[in-house]
Scaffold this motif. Structure first.
Motif, PDB file in Angstrom:
ATOM      1  N   LEU A   1       0.828  -1.211   0.000  1.00 50.39           N
ATOM      2  CA  LEU A   1       0.000   0.000   0.000  1.00 50.39           C
ATOM      3  C   LEU A   1       0.859   1.255   0.000  1.00 50.39           C
ATOM      4  CD1 LEU A   1      -2.868  -0.971   2.450  1.00 50.39           C
ATOM      5  CD2 LEU A   1      -3.032  -0.598  -0.005  1.00 50.39           C
ATOM      6  N   ASN A   2       1.950   1.261   0.742  1.00 52.80           N
ATOM      7  CA  ASN A   2       2.858   2.414   0.738  1.00 52.80           C
ATOM      8  C   ASN A   2       3.465   2.627  -0.641  1.00 52.80           C
ATOM      9  OD1 ASN A   2       2.419   3.054   3.414  1.00 52.80           O
ATOM     10  ND2 ASN A   2       4.181   1.895   4.146  1.00 52.80           N
ATOM     11  N   GLY A   3       3.810   1.539  -1.315  1.00 48.04           N
ATOM     12  CA  GLY A   3       4.346   1.641  -2.676  1.00 48.04           C
ATOM     13  C   GLY A   3       3.329   2.214  -3.641  1.00 48.04           C
ATOM     14  N   TRP A   4       2.083   1.759  -3.541  1.00 52.43           N
ATOM     15  CA  TRP A   4       1.030   2.282  -4.405  1.00 52.43           C
ATOM     16  C   TRP A   4       0.772   3.751  -4.117  1.00 52.43           C
ATOM     17  CZ3 TRP A   4      -2.937  -2.272  -3.719  1.00 52.43           C
ATOM     18  CH2 TRP A   4      -2.499  -3.354  -4.462  1.00 52.43           C
ATOM     19  N   ALA A   5       0.743   4.116  -2.839  1.00 45.88           N
ATOM     20  CA  ALA A   5       0.504   5.515  -2.474  1.00 45.88           C
ATOM     21  C   ALA A   5       1.613   6.399  -3.030  1.00 45.88           C
ATOM     22  CB  ALA A   5       0.402   5.662  -0.967  1.00 45.88           C
TER      23      ALA A   5
ATOM     24  N   LYS B   1       3.408  10.308  -7.151  1.00 42.23           N
ATOM     25  CA  LYS B   1       4.272  10.687  -8.271  1.00 42.23           C
ATOM     26  C   LYS B   1       3.435  10.979  -9.515  1.00 42.23           C
ATOM     27  CE  LYS B   1       8.264   7.977  -6.791  1.00 42.23           C
ATOM     28  NZ  LYS B   1       9.068   6.778  -7.091  1.00 42.23           N
ATOM     29  N   LEU B   2       2.440  10.147  -9.763  1.00 38.94           N
ATOM     30  CA  LEU B   2       1.572  10.343 -10.923  1.00 38.94           C
ATOM     31  C   LEU B   2       0.825  11.667 -10.834  1.00 38.94           C
ATOM     32  CD1 LEU B   2       0.300   9.264 -13.529  1.00 38.94           C
ATOM     33  CD2 LEU B   2      -1.419   8.147 -12.103  1.00 38.94           C
TER      34      LEU B   2
END
Length: 99
Positions: free
Chosen positions: A65-69, A74-75
């Motif tokens: 979840l931290n990686g996705w956030a 960034k996006l």
């Protein structure tokens, strides 16, 4: 030592490829691999029927979840920068037409 290097640079490898890389019989490769896992030197999961060794540690849900956030953040930053550049270009074109 070679098994640690392979585990660092590969996420998955077939047992056949490992025997080629280490220049050892498959039984010896499996024995050394098992010893390294038990000693805690590397992380690996062996799928004997498929003949595949997976060196990647599974990530827990919090890390994922931290990686996705982080990726979403960034996006959104890129989208904001792009909209700013588009607006700037439209202003420049509007001024150029007025002149």
């Amino acid at each position: 030592h070679n098994i640690r290097v392979i585990a660092k640079y590969y996420t998955r490898a077939s047992t056949q490829r490992l025997t080629e890389l280490l220049d050892l019989p498959s039984d010896d490769v499996e024995r050394f691999l098992s010893k390294a896992v038990v000693d805690g030197t590397i992380y690996a999961r062996i799928d004997r029927p498929a003949g595949v060794v997976n060196f990647a540690k599974p990530s827990d849900s919090e890390e994922q979840l931290n990686g996705w956030a982080s990726d979403v953040s960034k996006l959104l930053g890129l989208v904001e920068k792009t909209t700013h550049l588009i607006a700037k270009e439209e202003i420049v074109n509007k001024i150029a037409r007025a002149i």
